[in-house]
Design a protein around this motif. Structure first.
Motif, short mmCIF file in Angstrom:
data_model
loop_
_atom_site.label_atom_id
_atom_site.label_comp_id
_atom_site.label_asym_id
_atom_site.label_seq_id
_atom_site.Cartn_x
_atom_site.Cartn_y
_atom_site.Cartn_z
N GLU A 148 54.39 45.53 117.24
CA GLU A 148 55.63 44.91 117.72
C GLU A 148 55.41 43.48 118.16
O GLU A 148 56.32 42.64 118.08
CB GLU A 148 56.20 45.74 118.88
CG GLU A 148 56.81 47.06 118.44
CD GLU A 148 57.20 47.94 119.62
OE1 GLU A 148 57.00 47.50 120.78
OE2 GLU A 148 57.69 49.07 119.39
N ARG A 149 54.21 43.18 118.61
CA ARG A 149 53.89 41.82 119.03
C ARG A 149 53.42 40.94 117.88
O ARG A 149 53.14 39.76 118.07
CB ARG A 149 52.84 41.83 120.14
CG ARG A 149 53.32 42.44 121.44
CD ARG A 149 52.56 41.90 122.63
NE ARG A 149 52.73 40.46 122.79
CZ ARG A 149 52.11 39.73 123.73
NH1 ARG A 149 51.28 40.32 124.59
NH2 ARG A 149 52.29 38.43 123.82
N GLY A 150 53.31 41.52 116.69
CA GLY A 150 53.01 40.71 115.52
C GLY A 150 51.63 40.85 114.92
O GLY A 150 51.29 40.12 113.98
N ILE A 151 50.82 41.77 115.43
CA ILE A 151 49.50 41.99 114.84
C ILE A 151 49.67 42.82 113.57
O ILE A 151 50.30 43.87 113.58
CB ILE A 151 48.55 42.70 115.82
CG1 ILE A 151 48.40 41.87 117.10
CG2 ILE A 151 47.20 42.95 115.18
CD1 ILE A 151 47.82 40.49 116.90
N GLU A 152 49.09 42.35 112.45
CA GLU A 152 49.25 43.02 111.17
C GLU A 152 48.66 44.44 111.21
O GLU A 152 47.58 44.67 111.76
CB GLU A 152 48.56 42.23 110.06
CG GLU A 152 49.11 40.83 109.86
CD GLU A 152 48.40 39.80 110.74
OE1 GLU A 152 47.75 40.21 111.74
OE2 GLU A 152 48.51 38.61 110.43
N ALA A 153 49.36 45.38 110.58
CA ALA A 153 48.91 46.77 110.55
C ALA A 153 47.54 46.91 109.90
O ALA A 153 46.75 47.79 110.27
CB ALA A 153 49.94 47.62 109.81
N SER A 154 47.24 46.03 108.95
CA SER A 154 45.95 46.10 108.24
C SER A 154 44.77 45.78 109.15
O SER A 154 43.62 46.10 108.81
CB SER A 154 45.96 45.13 107.05
OG SER A 154 46.17 43.79 107.49
N ARG A 155 45.03 45.18 110.29
CA ARG A 155 43.94 44.83 111.22
C ARG A 155 43.72 45.90 112.28
O ARG A 155 42.79 45.78 113.07
CB ARG A 155 44.26 43.49 111.92
CG ARG A 155 44.37 42.31 111.00
CD ARG A 155 44.76 41.06 111.78
NE ARG A 155 43.71 40.64 112.71
CZ ARG A 155 43.88 39.70 113.65
NH1 ARG A 155 45.06 39.13 113.80
NH2 ARG A 155 42.87 39.37 114.44
N ILE A 156 44.56 46.93 112.29
CA ILE A 156 44.50 47.94 113.35
C ILE A 156 43.93 49.26 112.82
O ILE A 156 44.46 49.84 111.87
CB ILE A 156 45.90 48.19 113.95
CG1 ILE A 156 46.51 46.88 114.45
CG2 ILE A 156 45.83 49.21 115.07
CD1 ILE A 156 47.95 47.02 114.93
N LEU A 157 42.86 49.72 113.43
CA LEU A 157 42.26 51.02 113.12
C LEU A 157 42.51 51.95 114.30
O LEU A 157 42.43 51.52 115.46
CB LEU A 157 40.76 50.90 112.86
CG LEU A 157 40.30 50.23 111.56
CD1 LEU A 157 40.50 48.72 111.62
CD2 LEU A 157 38.82 50.54 111.29
#
Length: 212
Positions: free
Chosen positions: A120-129
């Motif tokens: 929601e704050r703009g961090i790309e889903a591809s960077r989140i594990l």
């Protein structure tokens, strides 16, 4: 220590302390002194990691879980996530591991709550594990370590300042060779309570051989 101090105060007030055998008084005072010394030493270690920062680019940062609520992350967890967000914005090649399972009083896993907040704050889903099975800090570190190479990757641990000393000790014991701490702030009004709880957390993990 609380029981010892209470007993000491009772005996002293009643004038009974001098009536007990000298060996008991000496043993009592030694235990009291040793207990106070251990408490001060451990709290000093905890405070030593309060201001942990990292400016270098890491391969991963791990955000340790805290309570998730229906409305979103708790205040404690939000402080960790905001610290992670600031780091991720400045270091665009770093990935983030959100670590935490679902407790009986939580509407979702802590990892899922964190993922939603960062996206929601703009961090790309591809960077989140996501690591969504852990129930405590030991498992946070162990399970998260399966998502990268602890022996070679550069990793940052993000948690509140009072929690950082123990988190880093657990990570080193788990085989994280290149680990850094990134301390988030904490609620000042809750700090005395958190510091006391963390003292027992450090003692427990030391006794069970989880710290390095």
């Amino acid at each position: 220590m609380g029981l010892l101090l209470t007993a000491f105060g009772f005996l002293y007030k009643k004038g009974l302390f001098t009536a007990v055998p000298s060996w008991f008084r000496i043993t009592f005072l030694i235990m009291l002194t040793v207990g106070a010394g251990i408490f001060v030493a451990v709290e000093g270690c905890i405070v030593s990691s309060f201001s942990a920062v990292c400016q270098e680019e890491l391969d991963y940062v791990i955000v340790l879980g805290a309570q998730a609520k229906e409305s979103g992350p708790s205040k404690t967890l939000k402080m960790r996530l905001d610290t992670a967000y600031d780091y991720l914005v400045e270091h665009e090649r770093t990935c983030v591991i959100v670590s935490g399972g679902q407790g009986p009083d939580e509407p979702m896993s802590e990892a899922e709550c964190m993922r939603r907040y960062l996206e929601e704050r703009g961090i790309e889903a591809s960077r989140i594990l996501m690591e969504d099975r852990s129930r405590n800090t030991v498992q946070n570190i162990e399970y998260s370590g399966r998502l990268f190479r602890p022996e070679s990757d550069k990793v940052g641990i993000i948690s509140n300042n009072f929690h950082m000393f123990r988190a880093l000790g657990l990570a080193r014991h788990a085989g994280y060779k290149h680990v850094r701490g990134i301390s988030a702030p904490s609620e000042r009004i809750m700090l005395p309570n958190n510091m006391l709880r963390e003292f027992f957390g450090v003692i427990k993990d030391f006794v069970f051989g989880n710290l390095a």
